[in-house]
Enzyme design. Structure first.
Site, mmCIF file in Angstrom:
data_model
loop_
_atom_site.group_PDB
_atom_site.id
_atom_site.type_symbol
_atom_site.label_atom_id
_atom_site.label_comp_id
_atom_site.label_asym_id
_atom_site.label_seq_id
_atom_site.Cartn_x
_atom_site.Cartn_y
_atom_site.Cartn_z
ATOM 1 C CD GLU A 28 -71.075 18.059 -103.294
ATOM 2 O OE1 GLU A 28 -71.020 18.904 -102.453
ATOM 3 O OE2 GLU A 28 -70.902 16.824 -102.781
ATOM 4 C CG HIS A 46 -79.470 15.872 -107.165
ATOM 5 N ND1 HIS A 46 -80.721 15.234 -106.517
ATOM 6 C CD2 HIS A 46 -78.420 15.975 -106.168
ATOM 7 C CE1 HIS A 46 -80.800 15.004 -105.334
ATOM 8 N NE2 HIS A 46 -79.368 15.255 -104.952
HETATM 9 N N1 ACO Z 1 -72.038 15.498 -116.527
HETATM 10 C C1 ACO Z 1 -72.394 14.970 -117.795
HETATM 11 N N2 ACO Z 1 -73.252 14.082 -118.103
HETATM 12 C C2 ACO Z 1 -74.122 13.852 -116.584
HETATM 13 C C3 ACO Z 1 -73.884 14.669 -115.625
HETATM 14 C C4 ACO Z 1 -72.738 15.458 -115.540
HETATM 15 N N3 ACO Z 1 -72.499 15.962 -114.396
HETATM 16 N N4 ACO Z 1 -74.803 14.366 -114.877
HETATM 17 C C5 ACO Z 1 -75.614 13.295 -115.446
HETATM 18 N N5 ACO Z 1 -75.096 13.013 -116.566
HETATM 19 C C6 ACO Z 1 -75.717 12.083 -117.723
HETATM 20 C C7 ACO Z 1 -74.939 10.585 -117.545
HETATM 21 O O1 ACO Z 1 -73.874 10.436 -118.327
HETATM 22 C C8 ACO Z 1 -76.320 9.963 -118.144
HETATM 23 O O2 ACO Z 1 -75.910 9.697 -119.437
HETATM 24 P P1 ACO Z 1 -76.342 8.431 -120.404
HETATM 25 O O3 ACO Z 1 -77.767 8.362 -120.074
HETATM 26 O O4 ACO Z 1 -76.134 8.961 -121.717
HETATM 27 O O5 ACO Z 1 -75.504 7.547 -119.860
HETATM 28 C C9 ACO Z 1 -77.409 10.606 -117.877
HETATM 29 O O6 ACO Z 1 -76.968 12.091 -117.535
HETATM 30 C C10 ACO Z 1 -77.979 10.151 -116.599
HETATM 31 O O7 ACO Z 1 -76.912 9.962 -115.576
HETATM 32 P P2 ACO Z 1 -77.336 9.144 -114.221
HETATM 33 O O8 ACO Z 1 -76.037 8.914 -113.515
HETATM 34 O O9 ACO Z 1 -77.972 7.812 -114.489
HETATM 35 O O10 ACO Z 1 -78.233 9.944 -113.238
HETATM 36 P P3 ACO Z 1 -78.293 9.968 -111.938
HETATM 37 O O11 ACO Z 1 -79.499 10.636 -111.519
HETATM 38 O O12 ACO Z 1 -77.528 8.904 -111.377
HETATM 39 O O13 ACO Z 1 -76.979 11.241 -111.689
HETATM 40 C C11 ACO Z 1 -75.363 12.073 -110.449
HETATM 41 C C12 ACO Z 1 -76.835 11.549 -110.557
HETATM 42 C C13 ACO Z 1 -74.576 10.676 -109.972
HETATM 43 C C14 ACO Z 1 -75.255 13.104 -109.246
HETATM 44 C C15 ACO Z 1 -74.831 12.762 -111.788
HETATM 45 O O14 ACO Z 1 -75.629 13.764 -112.214
HETATM 46 C C16 ACO Z 1 -73.369 13.019 -111.833
HETATM 47 O O15 ACO Z 1 -72.484 12.146 -112.039
HETATM 48 N N6 ACO Z 1 -72.930 14.221 -111.539
HETATM 49 C C17 ACO Z 1 -71.280 14.733 -111.476
HETATM 50 C C18 ACO Z 1 -71.187 14.397 -110.019
HETATM 51 C C19 ACO Z 1 -71.603 15.303 -108.926
HETATM 52 O O16 ACO Z 1 -71.902 16.427 -109.151
HETATM 53 N N7 ACO Z 1 -71.859 14.735 -107.636
HETATM 54 C C20 ACO Z 1 -72.469 15.370 -106.412
HETATM 55 C C21 ACO Z 1 -74.044 15.089 -106.593
HETATM 56 S S1 ACO Z 1 -74.913 15.970 -105.153
HETATM 57 C C22 ACO Z 1 -74.507 15.093 -103.856
HETATM 58 O O17 ACO Z 1 -74.365 13.900 -103.790
HETATM 59 C C23 ACO Z 1 -74.425 15.790 -102.639
#
Ligand code: ACO
Length: 359
Positions: A304, A245
């Site tokens: 989620e 998140h």
């Molecule tokens: N699985 C694997 N790696 C992850 C995950 C995950 N679920 N979440 C974050 N990371 C990693 C990213 O790949 C990134 O790695 P890097 O720096 O080596 O590229 C790092 O952690 C940071 O990720 P960001 O996307 O920059 O972090 P952000 O704060 O934007 O992420 C997000 C938030 C988009 C929700 C992300 O955690 C994700 O994609 N989760 C999976 C999808 C999901 O569950 N979405 C629902 C969110 S809740 C809602 O919106 C109601």
């Protein structure tokens, strides 16, 4: 430069606060734990809308107005032709919402609250070649959603869905709410704001994750396969749906609220609670693997993951999950759009040009 606007304050709001360090969600002065499972969705709408509509009725009248709005929206289903029925449910709902007359008064707000519920249910029934179920204006919203979807609608099930709708009703300046506020800031009406928000919610990084959570559980199949599956997914660079998140650095409090609702539910089709056991095992394995793979980033279970289990337990098909999210979140979008209109300014950030310059 701050890609993704992380940490940027782009609005002031009295509506909700997401405290990522403490894992707390406050909605107009109430912790989520005080609301989910205790207040109804209609109570939560009253809370969110207070001060944003001149003619806001009392709680009982609001429920009646919402029931009447469901009936009004039912009439729009006659515009659902075959091409529209064949669309992904979210695209179909969005297309029908686009037909609602725009405006900024309470009547438009009520139509927009009713719309995702009535349209999703109607489109699902039409897809099954069945007649849509006419809304019952005397019921509360959660019970009528289950009824219109032709799902079991006992008091327990209705309470669980109600707790879900309350849990997701508002959540700070998330992507879809921001989209709603950007559109509201231009002076456009509530329908335009909600259309923008629906588009933002649909993406898998926001509201589109719970369907893929179930796909993941199905692919894993049994707890003993979780570790290999998760490691392979991370090695491919895939994101594990239902984890991570932008703001929460501890467990998402909404996940706990939904786990509580889930426990009270007789889970259809999973009498031995095998899926719940599998989910528990996968969650533990995934959290451990994410800790190893991303030691600098705290990645926890998000809303989620539990949403997938709860909505599946209530009998919703997985391709409808994002629309069910919209049925709850639409209340937050409308309150934020009104707040932006009444107190905000045109939202117009800048970009840094990195393309070629004219010679
Ligand atoms: N699985 C694997 N790696 C992850 C995950 C995950 N679920 N979440 C974050 N990371 C990693 C990213 O790949 C990134 O790695 P890097 O720096 O080596 O590229 C790092 O952690 C940071 O990720 P960001 O996307 O920059 O972090 P952000 O704060 O934007 O992420 C997000 C938030 C988009 C929700 C992300 O955690 C994700 O994609 N989760 C999976 C999808 C999901 O569950 N979405 C629902 C969110 S809740 C809602 O919106 C109601």
């Amino acid at each position: 430069m701050n890609m993704g606007l992380e940490g940027v304050i782009a609005a002031e709001t009295v509506l909700s606060d997401v405290d990522g360090q403490r894992g707390q969600l406050t909605v107009r002065g109430h912790l989520l734990e005080e609301l989910a499972g205790r207040a109804s969705y209609e109570d939560t709408l009253s809370l969110l809308f207070a001060g944003f509509f001149e003619d806001l009725p009392d709680r009982a009248e609001l429920q009646r107005a919402l029931g009447a709005a469901r009936l009004d929206m039912f009439a729009h289903l006659r515009h659902a032709d075959r091409a529209l029925i064949a669309l992904d449910p979210m695209d179909g709902v969005r297309a029908l919402v686009a037909r609602i007359a725009d405006g900024s008064r309470l009547g438009t707000a009520m139509h927009l609250i009713a719309a995702p519920a009535v349209f999703l249910a109607g489109l699902c029934r039409l897809r099954q070649r069945q007649d849509p179920v006419v809304p019952d204006p005397d019921l509360d919203h959660a019970t009528d959603v289950l009824r219109m979807m032709a799902l079991p609608a006992s008091a327990l099930q209705a309470r669980a869905l109600d707790a879900y709708l309350v849990t997701v009703a508002d959540h700070g300046l998330n992507a879809s709410t921001f989209a709603a506020r950007v559109v509201a800031s231009t002076g456009s009406g509530l329908v335009s704001s909600v259309l923008a928000a629906l588009g933002a919610l649909k993406g898998p990084l926001h509201g589109g994750a719970p369907g893929p959570v179930l796909d993941m559980l199905d692919e894993i199949g049994q707890p003993s396969r979780a570790s290999d599956w998760v490691d392979a997914a991370l090695q491919r660079g895939d994101r594990l749906m239902g984890f991570g998140h932008r703001i929460y650095r501890v467990r998402d409090p909404r996940a706990d609220a939904l786990q509580a609702a889930l426990k009270s539910l007789p889970v259809a089709g999973d009498p031995g609670h095998q899926r719940l056991e599998l989910a528990k095992a996968v969650e533990a394995v995934a959290l451990e693997a994410l800790r190893r793979a991303k030691p600098d980033r705290v990645i926890q279970t998000n809303v989620e993951f539990a949403t997938a289990l709860l909505l599946d337990g209530l009998g919703f098909e997985r391709d409808t999950f994002t629309c069910v999210f919209a049925i709850g979140r639409v209340g937050g979008w409308i309150a934020h759009a009104r707040e932006q209109t009444l107190t905000g300014r045109l939202i117009r950030p800048q970009s840094r040009y990195i393309g070629p310059r004219a010679a």
